[in-house]
Design a protein around this motif. Structure first.
Motif, short mmCIF file in Angstrom:
data_model
loop_
_atom_site.label_atom_id
_atom_site.label_comp_id
_atom_site.label_asym_id
_atom_site.label_seq_id
_atom_site.Cartn_x
_atom_site.Cartn_y
_atom_site.Cartn_z
N ARG A 38 -0.12 6.95 9.49
CA ARG A 38 -1.39 6.22 9.44
C ARG A 38 -2.28 6.77 8.32
NH1 ARG A 38 -3.60 2.55 12.75
NH2 ARG A 38 -1.99 2.88 14.28
N LEU A 39 -2.31 8.09 8.17
CA LEU A 39 -3.11 8.70 7.11
C LEU A 39 -2.55 8.34 5.73
CD1 LEU A 39 -5.47 10.63 6.48
CD2 LEU A 39 -3.82 12.49 6.53
N LEU A 40 -1.23 8.33 5.60
CA LEU A 40 -0.61 7.92 4.34
C LEU A 40 -0.96 6.47 4.03
CD1 LEU A 40 1.31 8.50 1.97
CD2 LEU A 40 3.18 7.76 3.46
N GLY A 41 -1.00 5.62 5.04
CA GLY A 41 -1.36 4.22 4.82
C GLY A 41 -2.80 4.07 4.35
N ILE A 42 -3.70 4.86 4.90
CA ILE A 42 -5.11 4.79 4.49
C ILE A 42 -5.26 5.26 3.05
CG2 ILE A 42 -7.39 5.77 4.94
CD1 ILE A 42 -6.58 5.85 7.93
N LEU A 84 6.61 -5.61 6.12
CA LEU A 84 5.40 -6.18 5.54
C LEU A 84 4.88 -5.33 4.40
CD1 LEU A 84 3.08 -8.29 5.82
CD2 LEU A 84 1.95 -6.65 7.32
N TYR A 85 4.84 -4.02 4.59
CA TYR A 85 4.33 -3.13 3.54
C TYR A 85 5.25 -3.13 2.33
CZ TYR A 85 0.93 -1.19 6.84
OH TYR A 85 -0.10 -1.02 7.71
N ILE A 86 6.54 -3.11 2.55
CA ILE A 86 7.49 -3.10 1.42
C ILE A 86 7.41 -4.43 0.67
CG2 ILE A 86 9.94 -3.07 0.84
CD1 ILE A 86 10.28 -0.97 3.10
N SER A 115 0.21 0.37 -11.40
CA SER A 115 0.86 -0.41 -10.35
C SER A 115 1.96 0.40 -9.66
CB SER A 115 1.44 -1.71 -10.92
OG SER A 115 2.38 -1.42 -11.91
N LEU A 116 2.61 1.27 -10.39
CA LEU A 116 3.66 2.08 -9.80
C LEU A 116 3.10 3.06 -8.78
CD1 LEU A 116 6.73 2.44 -10.04
CD2 LEU A 116 6.29 4.27 -11.66
N PHE A 117 1.98 3.69 -9.10
CA PHE A 117 1.38 4.66 -8.18
C PHE A 117 0.70 3.96 -7.01
CE2 PHE A 117 -1.93 7.69 -6.84
CZ PHE A 117 -1.11 8.73 -6.46
N GLY A 118 -0.11 2.93 -7.29
CA GLY A 118 -0.84 2.24 -6.22
C GLY A 118 0.07 1.54 -5.24
N SER A 119 0.99 0.75 -5.76
CA SER A 119 1.92 0.04 -4.87
C SER A 119 3.02 0.96 -4.37
CB SER A 119 2.54 -1.15 -5.60
OG SER A 119 1.56 -2.13 -5.81
N GLY A 120 3.33 2.00 -5.12
CA GLY A 120 4.36 2.94 -4.69
C GLY A 120 3.96 3.68 -3.42
N LEU A 121 2.68 3.98 -3.28
CA LEU A 121 2.22 4.62 -2.04
C LEU A 121 2.34 3.68 -0.84
CD1 LEU A 121 -0.88 6.64 -3.26
CD2 LEU A 121 1.23 7.55 -2.33
#
Length: 194
Positions: free
Chosen positions: A33-37, A108-110, A125-131
């Motif tokens: 959950r923290l990683l998602g935030i 959904l996230y992937i 985009s690689l870092f933002g969407s990669g997380l």
């Protein structure tokens, strides 16, 4: 109050049922959950950076930035609905997604993270969407479940036939029982038995 209790108190939602189940460790439940935030925050930030790429007339990066920002808002909505207290329907949407199996959230996230990387391959985009992609992978691993113990895996690999006969292995484990020990041999053309 310990550090773990403080973190779980911050990440817990009131009246939330535990969709992940008691078999997952606390650090995996709240860490995902923290990683998602964190992923949502950086996806919004770097999505905004990609939107500013319209100054270089890169339309694909503009579209990728918009998709990345929307994905960041969706992840933030699902992981931390307390950030959207002004909207009444947010808790209902988050509860509905929480009631679904974990592989739904992982997929959904992937699915939301891949298009910005394809449209505008760059560090933002690689870092933002990669997380976000990493968060989806963590939820996917949690959906697979806990690994079985060594005894359970041995029992699944062996199959007993009858009472007095020794345990026979099934054909999946036959390679291990028929394996010959490794030995060092000499060079080709030399006799190593001397």
């Amino acid at each position: 109050m310990s550090f773990a209790e403080k973190i779980t108190g911050l990440l817990a939602r009131p009246n939330q049922q535990d969709p992940i189940g008691p078999e997952q460790p606390w650090y995996l439940k709240y860490g995902s959950r923290l990683l998602g935030i964190v992923a949502a925050f950086f996806a919004i930030l770097f999505g905004l950076w990609n939107v500013f790429s319209i100054l270089t007339l890169s339309v694909s990066c503009l579209v990728a930035g918009i998709i990345q920002m929307v994905a960041g808002f969706v992840v933030m909505l699902l992981e931390a609905p307390c950030c959207f207290v002004c909207f009444e329907q947010v808790n209902m949407i988050a509860d509905k997604v929480d009631s679904k199996p974990l592989y739904f959230r992982a997929g959904l996230y992937i699915a939301m993270a891949i298009p910005p990387i394809i449209l505008c391959f760059g560090l933002a985009s690689l870092f933002g969407s990669g997380l976000i992609l990493g968060t989806g992978v963590v939820y996917g691993m949690m959906a697979l479940g806990k690994k079985a113990s060594a005894e359970d895996m041995r029992a699944a690999a062996q199959q007993t036939f009858g009472g007095n006969t020794p345990a026979q292995t099934n054909d999946r484990a036959g390679i291990v029982n028929n394996a010959q020990p490794f030995s060092f041999t000499g060079a080709v053309g030399t006799d190593s038995n001397v």
